[in-house]
Motif scaffolding. Sequence first.
Motif, PDB file in Angstrom:
ATOM      1  N   ASP A 191       0.967  -1.170   0.128  1.00  0.00           N
ATOM      2  CA  ASP A 191      -0.021   0.043  -0.080  1.00  0.00           C
ATOM      3  C   ASP A 191       0.876   1.317   0.042  1.00  0.00           C
ATOM      4  O   ASP A 191       1.821   1.476   0.790  1.00  0.00           O
ATOM      5  CB  ASP A 191      -1.036  -0.131   1.340  1.00  0.00           C
ATOM      6  N   PRO A 192       0.555   2.337  -0.955  1.00  0.00           N
ATOM      7  CA  PRO A 192       1.328   3.259  -0.835  1.00  0.00           C
ATOM      8  C   PRO A 192       1.448   4.164   0.392  1.00  0.00           C
ATOM      9  O   PRO A 192       2.512   5.119   0.582  1.00  0.00           O
ATOM     10  CB  PRO A 192       0.804   4.144  -2.067  1.00  0.00           C
ATOM     11  N   ALA A 193       0.619   3.989   1.131  1.00  0.00           N
ATOM     12  CA  ALA A 193       0.575   4.730   2.510  1.00  0.00           C
ATOM     13  C   ALA A 193       1.788   4.653   3.427  1.00  0.00           C
ATOM     14  O   ALA A 193       2.113   5.116   4.314  1.00  0.00           O
ATOM     15  CB  ALA A 193      -0.738   4.575   3.406  1.00  0.00           C
ATOM     16  N   TRP A 194       2.366   3.159   2.969  1.00  0.00           N
ATOM     17  CA  TRP A 194       3.554   3.039   4.001  1.00  0.00           C
ATOM     18  C   TRP A 194       4.890   3.902   3.464  1.00  0.00           C
ATOM     19  O   TRP A 194       5.538   4.148   4.490  1.00  0.00           O
ATOM     20  CB  TRP A 194       3.996   1.494   3.546  1.00  0.00           C
ATOM     21  N   ARG A 195       4.741   4.475   2.359  1.00  0.00           N
ATOM     22  CA  ARG A 195       5.866   5.172   1.897  1.00  0.00           C
ATOM     23  C   ARG A 195       6.169   6.500   2.856  1.00  0.00           C
ATOM     24  O   ARG A 195       7.365   6.809   2.884  1.00  0.00           O
ATOM     25  CB  ARG A 195       5.855   5.493   0.576  1.00  0.00           C
ATOM     26  N   ALA A 196       5.106   7.099   3.298  1.00  0.00           N
ATOM     27  CA  ALA A 196       5.028   8.246   3.998  1.00  0.00           C
ATOM     28  C   ALA A 196       5.464   8.061   5.422  1.00  0.00           C
ATOM     29  O   ALA A 196       5.659   9.195   6.129  1.00  0.00           O
ATOM     30  CB  ALA A 196       3.816   9.132   3.822  1.00  0.00           C
ATOM     31  N   LEU A 197       5.533   7.012   6.071  1.00  0.00           N
ATOM     32  CA  LEU A 197       5.773   6.890   7.393  1.00  0.00           C
ATOM     33  C   LEU A 197       7.277   7.248   7.890  1.00  0.00           C
ATOM     34  O   LEU A 197       8.358   7.427   6.907  1.00  0.00           O
ATOM     35  CB  LEU A 197       5.837   5.358   7.594  1.00  0.00           C
ATOM     36  N   LEU A 198       7.324   7.759   8.780  1.00  0.00           N
ATOM     37  CA  LEU A 198       8.811   8.495   9.521  1.00  0.00           C
ATOM     38  C   LEU A 198       9.063   7.420  10.760  1.00  0.00           C
ATOM     39  O   LEU A 198       8.350   6.821  11.309  1.00  0.00           O
ATOM     40  CB  LEU A 198       8.530   9.634   9.984  1.00  0.00           C
ATOM     41  N   PRO A 199      10.403   7.390  10.891  1.00  0.00           N
ATOM     42  CA  PRO A 199      10.886   6.437  12.279  1.00  0.00           C
ATOM     43  C   PRO A 199      10.383   7.294  13.282  1.00  0.00           C
ATOM     44  O   PRO A 199      10.176   8.296  13.383  1.00  0.00           O
ATOM     45  CB  PRO A 199      12.369   6.697  12.035  1.00  0.00           C
ATOM     46  N   GLY A 200       9.925   6.112  14.373  1.00  0.00           N
ATOM     47  CA  GLY A 200       9.443   6.690  15.536  1.00  0.00           C
ATOM     48  C   GLY A 200       7.769   6.693  15.643  1.00  0.00           C
ATOM     49  O   GLY A 200       7.080   6.743  16.382  1.00  0.00           O
ATOM     50  N   GLN A 201       7.345   6.280  14.348  1.00  0.00           N
ATOM     51  CA  GLN A 201       5.790   6.310  13.938  1.00  0.00           C
ATOM     52  C   GLN A 201       5.263   5.014  14.697  1.00  0.00           C
ATOM     53  O   GLN A 201       5.461   4.036  14.235  1.00  0.00           O
ATOM     54  CB  GLN A 201       5.487   6.559  12.620  1.00  0.00           C
ATOM     55  N   ARG A 202       4.174   5.176  15.393  1.00  0.00           N
ATOM     56  CA  ARG A 202       3.347   4.302  16.081  1.00  0.00           C
ATOM     57  C   ARG A 202       2.244   3.939  15.193  1.00  0.00           C
ATOM     58  O   ARG A 202       1.452   4.852  14.992  1.00  0.00           O
ATOM     59  CB  ARG A 202       3.099   4.421  17.545  1.00  0.00           C
ATOM     60  N   LEU A 203       2.022   2.380  14.803  1.00  0.00           N
ATOM     61  CA  LEU A 203       0.835   2.213  13.962  1.00  0.00           C
ATOM     62  C   LEU A 203       0.558   0.756  14.253  1.00  0.00           C
ATOM     63  O   LEU A 203       1.017   0.059  15.010  1.00  0.00           O
ATOM     64  CB  LEU A 203       1.319   2.386  12.454  1.00  0.00           C
ATOM     65  N   THR A 204      -0.670   0.327  13.692  1.00  0.00           N
ATOM     66  CA  THR A 204      -1.108  -0.934  13.656  1.00  0.00           C
ATOM     67  C   THR A 204      -1.283  -1.286  12.024  1.00  0.00           C
ATOM     68  O   THR A 204      -1.811  -0.546  11.234  1.00  0.00           O
ATOM     69  CB  THR A 204      -2.575  -1.043  14.428  1.00  0.00           C
ATOM     70  N   ALA A 205      -1.026  -2.726  11.804  1.00  0.00           N
ATOM     71  CA  ALA A 205      -0.671  -3.267  10.595  1.00  0.00           C
ATOM     72  C   ALA A 205      -1.490  -4.606  10.687  1.00  0.00           C
ATOM     73  O   ALA A 205      -1.425  -5.286  11.703  1.00  0.00           O
ATOM     74  CB  ALA A 205       0.489  -3.256  10.034  1.00  0.00           C
ATOM     75  N   GLU A 206      -1.973  -5.180   9.429  1.00  0.00           N
ATOM     76  CA  GLU A 206      -2.384  -6.443   9.385  1.00  0.00           C
ATOM     77  C   GLU A 206      -1.901  -7.148   8.149  1.00  0.00           C
ATOM     78  O   GLU A 206      -1.392  -6.353   7.214  1.00  0.00           O
ATOM     79  CB  GLU A 206      -4.086  -6.455   9.120  1.00  0.00           C
ATOM     80  N   GLY A 207      -1.591  -8.321   8.376  1.00  0.00           N
ATOM     81  CA  GLY A 207      -0.871  -9.081   7.541  1.00  0.00           C
ATOM     82  C   GLY A 207      -0.620 -10.424   7.903  1.00  0.00           C
ATOM     83  O   GLY A 207      -1.002 -10.825   8.873  1.00  0.00           O
ATOM     84  N   ARG A 208       0.142 -11.237   7.125  1.00  0.00           N
ATOM     85  CA  ARG A 208       0.281 -12.613   7.204  1.00  0.00           C
ATOM     86  C   ARG A 208       2.034 -12.804   7.451  1.00  0.00           C
ATOM     87  O   ARG A 208       2.670 -12.074   6.730  1.00  0.00           O
ATOM     88  CB  ARG A 208       0.234 -13.277   6.005  1.00  0.00           C
ATOM     89  N   LEU A 209       2.402 -13.394   8.652  1.00  0.00           N
ATOM     90  CA  LEU A 209       3.631 -13.650   9.180  1.00  0.00           C
ATOM     91  C   LEU A 209       4.235 -14.579   8.266  1.00  0.00           C
ATOM     92  O   LEU A 209       3.956 -15.618   7.786  1.00  0.00           O
ATOM     93  CB  LEU A 209       3.513 -14.263  10.602  1.00  0.00           C
ATOM     94  N   ALA A 210       5.690 -14.624   8.177  1.00  0.00           N
ATOM     95  CA  ALA A 210       6.362 -15.434   7.439  1.00  0.00           C
ATOM     96  C   ALA A 210       7.795 -15.519   8.321  1.00  0.00           C
ATOM     97  O   ALA A 210       8.098 -14.606   8.940  1.00  0.00           O
ATOM     98  CB  ALA A 210       6.729 -14.982   5.940  1.00  0.00           C
ATOM     99  N   ALA A 211       8.538 -16.555   7.891  1.00  0.00           N
ATOM    100  CA  ALA A 211       9.761 -16.570   8.412  1.00  0.00           C
ATOM    101  C   ALA A 211      10.853 -15.459   7.962  1.00  0.00           C
ATOM    102  O   ALA A 211      10.989 -15.670   6.892  1.00  0.00           O
ATOM    103  CB  ALA A 211      10.329 -18.154   8.319  1.00  0.00           C
ATOM    104  N   PRO A 212      11.830 -15.208   8.771  1.00  0.00           N
ATOM    105  CA  PRO A 212      12.960 -14.446   8.231  1.00  0.00           C
ATOM    106  C   PRO A 212      14.031 -15.289   7.971  1.00  0.00           C
ATOM    107  O   PRO A 212      14.125 -16.241   8.000  1.00  0.00           O
ATOM    108  CB  PRO A 212      13.235 -13.582   9.517  1.00  0.00           C
ATOM    109  N   ARG A 213      14.910 -14.558   7.068  1.00  0.00           N
ATOM    110  CA  ARG A 213      15.980 -15.420   6.624  1.00  0.00           C
ATOM    111  C   ARG A 213      17.227 -15.737   7.576  1.00  0.00           C
ATOM    112  O   ARG A 213      17.923 -16.735   7.439  1.00  0.00           O
ATOM    113  CB  ARG A 213      16.828 -14.663   5.298  1.00  0.00           C
ATOM    114  N   GLY A 214      17.152 -15.089   8.725  1.00  0.00           N
ATOM    115  CA  GLY A 214      18.099 -15.538   9.551  1.00  0.00           C
ATOM    116  C   GLY A 214      19.507 -14.515   9.555  1.00  0.00           C
ATOM    117  O   GLY A 214      19.644 -13.833   8.559  1.00  0.00           O
TER     118      GLY A 214
END
Length: 822
Positions: A191-214
């Motif tokens: 979603d383009p709305a993510w592009r305008a975020l700044l560090p320190g911003q608090r938010l709630t997001a929905e999505g599906r979890l996946a494993a990181p690469r380690g």
Amino acid sequence: MRNHRDGQRPGPAPKAAVPTASGDGRAHPGRSAAGTPADPPDLRLAGLAVAVWLAALAGLYLSARASLLVAAIAAVLAAAGGVYLSGLLGRPRAAVRRYGWAAIAVLLGVVCGASVTAARVAARDATPVRALVEERATVTVDLVVRDDPRLVRSGSGRPATFLVAAESTRITGLDGHRVEAQVRMLVLATDPAWRALLPGQRLTAEGRLAAPRGGDLTAAVLWSTRSPVSHGSPPGLQRAAGVLRAGLQEACEPLPEERGGLLPGLVVGDTSRLPDSVREDFLDTGMTHLTAVSGSNVAIVVGAVLLLARWGRAGPWLAAGLCVVALVGFVILVRPSPSVVRAAAMGAIGLAALAVGRPRAALPALAAAVTVLVLVDPELAGDFGFALSVLATGGLLLLAPRWRDALRRRRVPPGVAEALAVPAAAQVACAPVVAGISGTVSLVAVPANLLVAPAIAPATVLGVVAAALSPLWPAGAEFLAWLASWPAWWLVTVAHYGARAPAGALPWPAGVGGALLLAGLTLALLVAVRRRVVRRLVAVTAVAAVLGALPVRLVAAGWPPAGWVVVACAVGQGDALVLSVGPGRGVVVDAGAEPGVVDRCLRRIGIREVPLLVISHFHHDHVGGVAGVFRGRRVATVLAPSWSEPAFGRDLVQVAAAAGSVEMVSAPAGWGYRAGAVELTVVGPPVPLRGTRSDPNNNSLVLLATVNGVRILLTGDAEIEEQQALLDHAPADGLRAHVLKVAHHGSAYQDPAFLDAIRPLVAVVPVGRENTYGHPDASVLGRLARGGARILRTDLDGDVAVVTGPSGLAVVTRGAEDPTRR
């Protein structure tokens, strides 16, 4: 380890201040940087810092239990050694005590690094979070943004994807179960709305979890297609930084595209408007570090303030205080993200040495900074940017002063001596890591960085002042940006010509092994050249290598080889082929997936003019790099298929053609074309095909070309249906060819009768390394081989050239190279 910046390849650090032998800024021949003859470096904290770093790096790949075991063993050994060295269990010699306490410091570093990392890894691998990740659960997460969102994929019809580093505070499943977990996450959002975020911003997001690469502290990856819900405003410092950065962008709007896009990247690391051509040139020339905020940016800004303070006769403490103010202001401007804070810490080392009036304190300050930063954030131990910052700073402190003084003793002017010593020291210190990342050792990085060094400081300082002035006086900010654009023009020019220098990089083993190999060779060479005989031998060997190997690379063994008729470019999982029209001219068939990769291949061949660009069909792996074909070249005509799907690929080609003022045409079967040594005919599709397994593939343009008597069949991604249609409509032996570009990267969707009808002598398979499609199919390769074809694959052989000569048809390969490294 991983690279902190997006797609950007690191290079040697730019020019920065080198500690001098006295307060007047003059170097004294015969003295070291500390001002005393042969003054040895202060390495008392170096062992501790290195141990903390390596223990933390190992801990990122181990379980928490294994790291704690390592820490316990090191603690026992340190305790036993301390008891012995204190004289309670014996009377060790003085030398044993001296080196023994150094060893204990190393063991204590292992204890600290391993135990701290174990605690963070235990939180990362906590059972509740791991269970949700293993289930690939759909969740709602409360997050705090940690760094600026980065664009990782865009264009070509694919949705733009943003990579956002964040830290979770609470995870809620679909069943309402809540997990209180403060762990790091990577968010991949469309979603383009993510592009305008700044560090320190608090938010709630929905999505599906996946494993990181380690290999880091990331506990999960969150895939999100929805817009986030923000809670409150970003922190005030981040909002202030946003205003200043936007002001700098507006001040750069009137400038030419290349300079206007580079200046914000040079000043504050904002590369959102940087043209792809400049980005690729900086990568190839080892200058990409200039577009990322690093300790060098801090050194330039603080150095400018320090010069002004000294001009005003300020004392050491007042000068240090003014530098602290400048440092804090610069961090606000570029946003206090983790990478910026790291750069500020590296830059603050010089301030610590200045405040105490002891240049020798800089090296212990560096070791202390490394220790503290890694203990606060163990993930930095695996960050390439952190490694390069530390190594570059260490090179400037350990090597540059001695090399500068050695040059001064040989009557090299002071300014020239420092200009030569600084980039050389930084490059030598960073070279092992850079070689491990890129798989190459650059020969143009040091000269290029030496040439641009005088322009970096003026552009950076003027850009910073323009950003600070933009909210108050926009016209004045535009004027300063215009002044800064001239040194930026010099950087663009050097990168442009440096990227095109022949034999600019030598291949080297990639990975940890390659980095350790070069580090060992460098260390051995630095120790050996302290002897005059060895120095002379190294100098003679280097000159002989340059005089012997370089002309061979430039003349005798250039690329492409003499008499080439077609070259298949190694562009990863995609197609890009070139037919030789004449010197500097070629018909290009397809463009791969990435502009920079196909541009580099055409540069290697020396293609300056493209009479005809053929697009076989509009899939991304054939059109994604179309802008790279137009980069710096004149394209006369674009031939595209009548089948206009997928739409995103068609639109991408149309935009590139329109930008180059080029006509885009389609042609039916039987259409012919001739230019120079090339004659080609469109032989397929003989009829439009509908309802096949892949209609875009089965409506690929299929070309039969003749270049200097060599027949070449270029099949796009034609599958069984189109191949059977070609057999039905072609006359007897109408498909015979000396060279076959195997359709669809050698997939299994091939008609055996079609392959038998071609009976090629050479079969070229453009295919990407370790692709997930199973290309090429072993049975297809086996049938071609049984028919007498020699099979070449771009994933194994690199660029493939088919050549003609007195002895007939031959093939020459350039050698495998991973295009994603460049």
